[in-house]
Design a protein around this motif. Structure first.
Motif, mmCIF file in Angstrom:
data_model
loop_
_atom_site.group_PDB
_atom_site.id
_atom_site.type_symbol
_atom_site.label_atom_id
_atom_site.label_comp_id
_atom_site.label_asym_id
_atom_site.label_seq_id
_atom_site.Cartn_x
_atom_site.Cartn_y
_atom_site.Cartn_z
ATOM 1 N N PRO A 103 0.834 -1.207 0.000
ATOM 2 C CA PRO A 103 0.000 0.000 0.000
ATOM 3 C C PRO A 103 0.868 1.256 0.000
ATOM 4 N N LEU A 104 0.469 2.226 -0.819
ATOM 5 C CA LEU A 104 1.161 3.504 -0.914
ATOM 6 C C LEU A 104 0.183 4.612 -0.526
ATOM 7 N N VAL A 105 0.537 5.374 0.484
ATOM 8 C CA VAL A 105 -0.315 6.461 0.940
ATOM 9 C C VAL A 105 0.018 7.700 0.119
ATOM 10 N N LYS A 107 -0.699 11.513 0.133
ATOM 11 C CA LYS A 107 -1.191 12.618 0.960
ATOM 12 C C LYS A 107 -1.054 13.907 0.162
ATOM 13 N N THR A 115 -6.289 12.449 1.512
ATOM 14 C CA THR A 115 -5.336 11.369 1.753
ATOM 15 C C THR A 115 -6.016 10.076 1.357
ATOM 16 N N THR A 117 -5.099 5.766 -0.042
ATOM 17 C CA THR A 117 -4.103 4.712 -0.149
ATOM 18 C C THR A 117 -4.307 3.976 -1.461
ATOM 19 N N VAL A 119 -3.882 0.719 -3.162
ATOM 20 C CA VAL A 119 -3.793 -0.653 -2.678
ATOM 21 C C VAL A 119 -3.427 -1.567 -3.845
ATOM 22 N N SER A 134 -5.330 6.657 5.262
ATOM 23 C CA SER A 134 -3.926 6.267 5.279
ATOM 24 C C SER A 134 -3.806 4.848 5.814
ATOM 25 N N ALA A 135 -3.387 3.917 4.948
ATOM 26 C CA ALA A 135 -3.283 2.512 5.361
ATOM 27 C C ALA A 135 -1.976 1.904 4.861
ATOM 28 N N GLY A 136 -0.870 2.564 5.162
ATOM 29 C CA GLY A 136 0.427 2.048 4.747
ATOM 30 C C GLY A 136 1.543 2.872 5.346
ATOM 31 N N GLN A 139 4.703 6.748 2.308
ATOM 32 C CA GLN A 139 3.857 7.918 2.048
ATOM 33 C C GLN A 139 4.469 8.798 0.972
#
Length: 180
Positions: A103-105, A107, A115, A117, A119, A134-136, A139
């Motif tokens: 996962p890449l956040v 922002k 923001t 993520t 997936v 934000s789930a990673g 960032q």
């Protein structure tokens, strides 16, 4: 060209407005080469095109026209960002999906801030997904206006993004991303 714009724009705006309400709002509409979107997002696509081309391609400092506009507002930028994020999994399909293993956040700050993520795809032939929040631990941060610029490859992401966490996990995604 300007006469065509004046002639067709009122009807286009009427159609885009009517697509904001049920039952049309959630009907899917194919945009050739760009994916399938809920009809209500077609207005966002127009907002993206106008904002992106006017501010980044036509006006200085990068475009030929020496006019200035007021600073972008959330109301101008947020619809463009919403369209870009909806298109992100679709526009490059498997090519982009292959670059994301964790996962890449993403922002985005300033006007249009959000923001989300990115997936990884769940299997062969499936698409990435973009989910709120934000789930990673990796960032990617930039302003939303800068995202419009680097997310469409008008400017290099390396000049406009701050990547924290596993930079090597984000680089293939950032190098491949090209929202049309």
């Amino acid at each position: 060209m300007i006469d065509e714009w004046r002639s067709y724009t009122p009807r286009q705006l009427d159609l885009l407005e009517s697509a904001q309400y049920s039952p049309q709002a959630d009907e899917l509409a194919e945009v050739r080469g760009l994916g399938v979107y809920p009809r209500h997002l077609l207005a966002n696509m127009v907002a993206f095109n106008v904002l992106c081309h006017l501010r980044l391609d036509m006006l200085s400092p990068d475009g030929p026209l020496p006019f200035t506009l007021p600073a972008p507002t959330d109301g101008l930028v947020a619809p463009a960002i919403e369209f870009m994020l909806a298109g992100l999994p679709q526009m490059q399909g498997p090519e982009l999906a292959a670059t994301v293993d964790v996962p890449l956040v993403l922002k985005l700050t300033g006007p249009g801030a959000t923001t989300v993520t990115v997936v990884p795809a769940t299997g062969p032939g499936s698409q990435l997904s973009v989910v709120p929040g934000s789930a990673g631990s990796t960032q990617i941060e930039s302003t939303a206006m800068e995202f419009i610029s680097w997310g469409t490859t008008r400017k290099p992401w390396r000049q406009l993004c701050n990547v924290t966490g596993d930079v090597s996990a984000a680089e293939p995604f950032l190098d491949c991303l090209n929202i049309i």
